[in-house]
Motif scaffolding. Structure first.
Motif, short mmCIF file in Angstrom:
data_model
loop_
_atom_site.label_atom_id
_atom_site.label_comp_id
_atom_site.label_asym_id
_atom_site.label_seq_id
_atom_site.Cartn_x
_atom_site.Cartn_y
_atom_site.Cartn_z
N ALA A 72 4.05 7.02 -0.61
CA ALA A 72 2.70 7.20 -1.08
C ALA A 72 3.12 8.10 -2.40
CB ALA A 72 1.78 7.88 -0.13
N ALA A 73 4.06 8.89 -2.29
CA ALA A 73 4.38 9.58 -3.38
C ALA A 73 4.92 8.84 -4.39
CB ALA A 73 5.29 10.73 -2.98
N THR A 74 5.92 7.99 -3.99
CA THR A 74 6.27 6.78 -5.15
C THR A 74 5.30 6.05 -5.57
OG1 THR A 74 6.84 5.02 -3.61
CG2 THR A 74 8.31 6.89 -3.90
N GLN A 75 4.46 5.55 -4.92
CA GLN A 75 3.19 5.07 -5.82
C GLN A 75 2.30 5.95 -6.55
OE1 GLN A 75 1.08 3.48 -2.12
NE2 GLN A 75 2.86 2.49 -1.23
N LEU A 76 2.46 7.24 -6.30
CA LEU A 76 1.78 7.97 -7.06
C LEU A 76 2.46 8.38 -8.38
CD1 LEU A 76 -0.31 10.55 -7.84
CD2 LEU A 76 1.21 12.02 -6.33
N GLY A 77 3.80 8.73 -8.14
CA GLY A 77 4.44 8.86 -9.55
C GLY A 77 4.98 7.54 -10.05
N GLY A 78 5.17 6.59 -9.20
CA GLY A 78 5.78 5.27 -10.25
C GLY A 78 4.99 4.59 -10.86
N PRO A 79 3.38 4.48 -10.73
CA PRO A 79 2.60 3.69 -11.68
C PRO A 79 2.43 4.69 -12.84
CG PRO A 79 2.02 3.36 -9.46
CD PRO A 79 3.12 4.38 -9.48
N GLY A 110 -1.63 5.97 -4.87
CA GLY A 110 -0.59 6.86 -4.37
C GLY A 110 -1.29 8.22 -3.77
N VAL A 111 -2.21 8.77 -4.53
CA VAL A 111 -2.75 10.09 -4.07
C VAL A 111 -3.53 10.03 -2.78
CG1 VAL A 111 -4.50 11.86 -4.71
CG2 VAL A 111 -3.04 10.83 -6.55
N GLY A 112 -4.24 9.04 -2.59
CA GLY A 112 -4.86 8.63 -1.22
C GLY A 112 -3.99 8.48 -0.20
N SER A 113 -2.56 7.72 -0.35
CA SER A 113 -1.89 7.45 0.58
C SER A 113 -1.16 8.55 1.01
CB SER A 113 -0.97 6.32 0.00
OG SER A 113 -1.65 5.15 -0.35
N LEU A 114 -0.77 9.43 -0.08
CA LEU A 114 0.29 10.50 0.34
C LEU A 114 -0.68 11.53 1.13
CD1 LEU A 114 2.77 12.22 -0.23
CD2 LEU A 114 1.54 13.25 -2.17
N LEU A 115 -2.16 11.72 1.08
CA LEU A 115 -2.85 12.65 1.61
C LEU A 115 -3.17 12.19 2.94
CD1 LEU A 115 -5.60 13.52 -1.10
CD2 LEU A 115 -3.85 14.97 -0.22
N LEU A 131 -11.23 6.74 -7.98
CA LEU A 131 -11.97 7.31 -6.61
C LEU A 131 -12.10 6.13 -5.58
CD1 LEU A 131 -12.91 9.75 -5.13
CD2 LEU A 131 -15.40 8.95 -5.83
N GLY A 132 -11.98 4.90 -5.91
CA GLY A 132 -12.26 3.92 -4.87
C GLY A 132 -10.80 3.54 -4.51
N THR A 133 -9.83 3.44 -5.34
CA THR A 133 -8.46 3.21 -4.93
C THR A 133 -7.93 4.30 -4.08
OG1 THR A 133 -8.30 2.23 -7.01
CG2 THR A 133 -6.26 2.47 -5.95
N LEU A 134 -8.23 5.40 -4.54
CA LEU A 134 -7.82 6.76 -3.76
C LEU A 134 -8.35 6.56 -2.14
CD1 LEU A 134 -7.51 10.38 -4.67
CD2 LEU A 134 -8.53 9.82 -2.53
N VAL A 135 -9.51 6.22 -2.01
CA VAL A 135 -10.19 6.26 -0.80
C VAL A 135 -9.54 4.91 0.09
CG1 VAL A 135 -12.27 5.99 0.49
CG2 VAL A 135 -12.14 7.50 -1.46
N PHE A 136 -9.33 3.88 -0.76
CA PHE A 136 -8.96 2.61 -0.08
C PHE A 136 -7.46 2.90 0.52
CE2 PHE A 136 -6.44 -1.38 -0.39
CZ PHE A 136 -7.41 -2.21 0.71
#
Length: 416
Positions: free
Chosen positions: A146-153, A264-269, A315-320
């Motif tokens: 998730a962190a890589t999905q957060l920083g990578g994009p 990535g934010v949602g996945s990391l949390l 927001l939708g992507t974060l929740v999903f």
């Protein structure tokens, strides 16, 4: 099984390194199609499908093949193949010959290597982690992804803005090489082999044993169908997100990276919260409800226009993204715990084959439909597919469990 923590952290470092590069390519490759080659929805759907198509063709035999191979060496070779496939794209581009065909072929080659890498990688983890630590370690791996999905994009968007979509792919090449070097430091592992005097079963029998174990398992099967619903929607999103952001929401490449990083934010949390959720409510209950949160997030993604559209998408992507992680962690952990060691690689490959086959199907269908009704309508309609997951799981024995591990695998499912 190794008791030292060092093998796990080497394993983790390799996965993290390659994950960063993969996250960059996940943005740079479709942006190359849209901004460099002026691709439309059908083309982006085909490209997204190519990134997962090998699971349809090789997903089942991969488990049986990996069962006969050294696990570490399989991962190293897969990393080097992926590096070579991605490196070919900048080379062809510098020669002025880049086409959609090159992107599709590279995506296919990377995906073929990914099939074998994933099967060996997930089979390898239980050999370096004690069983009682699997949930926490799987959560850490998911959190790191998730962190890589957060920083990578975000990094990918900035790189594309600064140097262009194709040169940004070189980050992925470097990450795969680094991952291969790290993995070479791990002890070699091989799956349990037949005992002395036993005849090695044929490939067809090995595949059939893994298939029967998964599809007849009262808990593992509905968990797999849950994953199918989620991955079908993921395929739709993979095929349309870049096109939707650039063409419908007029987002520049740097903003595309930022918006995609919301996943990535949602996945990391969610990865950080998953161990607590499992302790507090139980893994079975987590699986029962998280699909409803995914539906809410997916429904929000295609709403609004302009700045409001950006906010709804983020927001939708974060929740999903947050909804997918807990279910993925608890079902993966259950497969690693409930599967006989000699079946594990085939179980992991079978589940990935069945569930990830939905991704190229979703991408192709999304591209065709979007060409007629638009990306926004397809993204909105796909959200309702997510309601199938809670329905399927709710009709299974999972509804009576607190934890998935409370369900004991029926003895008749285990091959003699």
């Amino acid at each position: 099984m190794a008791t030292s923590a060092r093998p796990f952290w080497t394993y983790w470092a390799a996965s993290t390194t390659s994950g960063v590069g993969t996250a960059v390519t996940a943005v740079a490759l479709p942006l190359t199609a849209v901004t460099v080659l002026d691709a439309g929805p059908v083309e982006t759907g085909v490209l997204a499908a190519s990134s997962y198509l090998a699971w349809v063709v090789l997903g089942l035999p991969a488990g049986a093949i990996v069962h006969r191979l050294p696990l570490r060496a399989t991962q190293v070779v897969a990393d080097l193949v992926r590096a070579a496939a991605v490196l070919a794209l900048p080379l062809v581009w510098w020669l002025g010959e880049l086409s959609l065909t090159h992107l599709v072929l590279a995506a296919l080659a990377v995906n073929i290597a990914e099939v074998f890498f994933f099967t060996a990688n997930t089979t390898f983890l239980p050999t370096v982690v004690p069983q009682h630590e699997l949930t926490s370690r799987n959560s850490l791996v998911s959190g790191t992804q998730a962190a890589t999905q957060l920083g990578g994009p975000s990094v990918a968007g900035l790189l594309v803005q600064a140097v262009g979509a194709v040169p940004a792919l070189l980050v992925d090449v470097a990450s795969y090489v680094a991952s291969a070097l790290l993995l070479r430091r791990l002890p070699e592992r091989r799956e349990p082999a037949p005992g002395d005097g036993e005849t090695r079963p044929g490939m067809g029998r090995m595949i059939a044993e893994g298939w029967r174990f998964v599809v007849r398992h009262p808990v593992m099967a509905p968990a797999t169908w849950w994953a199918c619903a989620v991955n079908l929607v993921c395929g739709v999103q993979a095929g349309l997100f870049a096109l939707y952001l650039v063409r419908d929401l007029d987002a520049p490449p740097a903003m595309v990276g930022v918006l995609l990083a919301a996943d990535g934010v949602g996945s990391l949390l969610a990865a950080a919260a998953t161990p607590w959720l499992v302790r507090r409510f139980g893994s079975a209950r987590v699986l029962l409800v998280d699909g409803l949160f995914g539906f809410a997030g997916a429904l929000l993604i295609p709403l609004g226009a302009g700045t409001l559209g950006w906010l709804c998408f983020a927001l939708g992507t974060l929740v999903f993204g947050a909804s997918v992680v807990p279910g993925s962690v608890v079902t993966r952990t259950y497969r690693q715990v409930a599967s006989p060691p000699a079946l594990l690689s085939r179980v992991m490959a079978t589940v990935r084959f069945v569930s990830w086959s939905m991704i190229p199907l979703g991408s192709l269908a999304a591209g065709v439909l979007a060409a007629h009704v638009g990306s926004r309508a397809v993204l909105l309609g796909s959200a309702f597919v997510l309601l199938l997951g809670p329905l399927i799981v709710g009709l299974s024995p999972v509804r009576r469990l607190r934890d998935l591990e409370d369900f004991e695998t029926p003895a008749e499912l285990v091959p003699a």
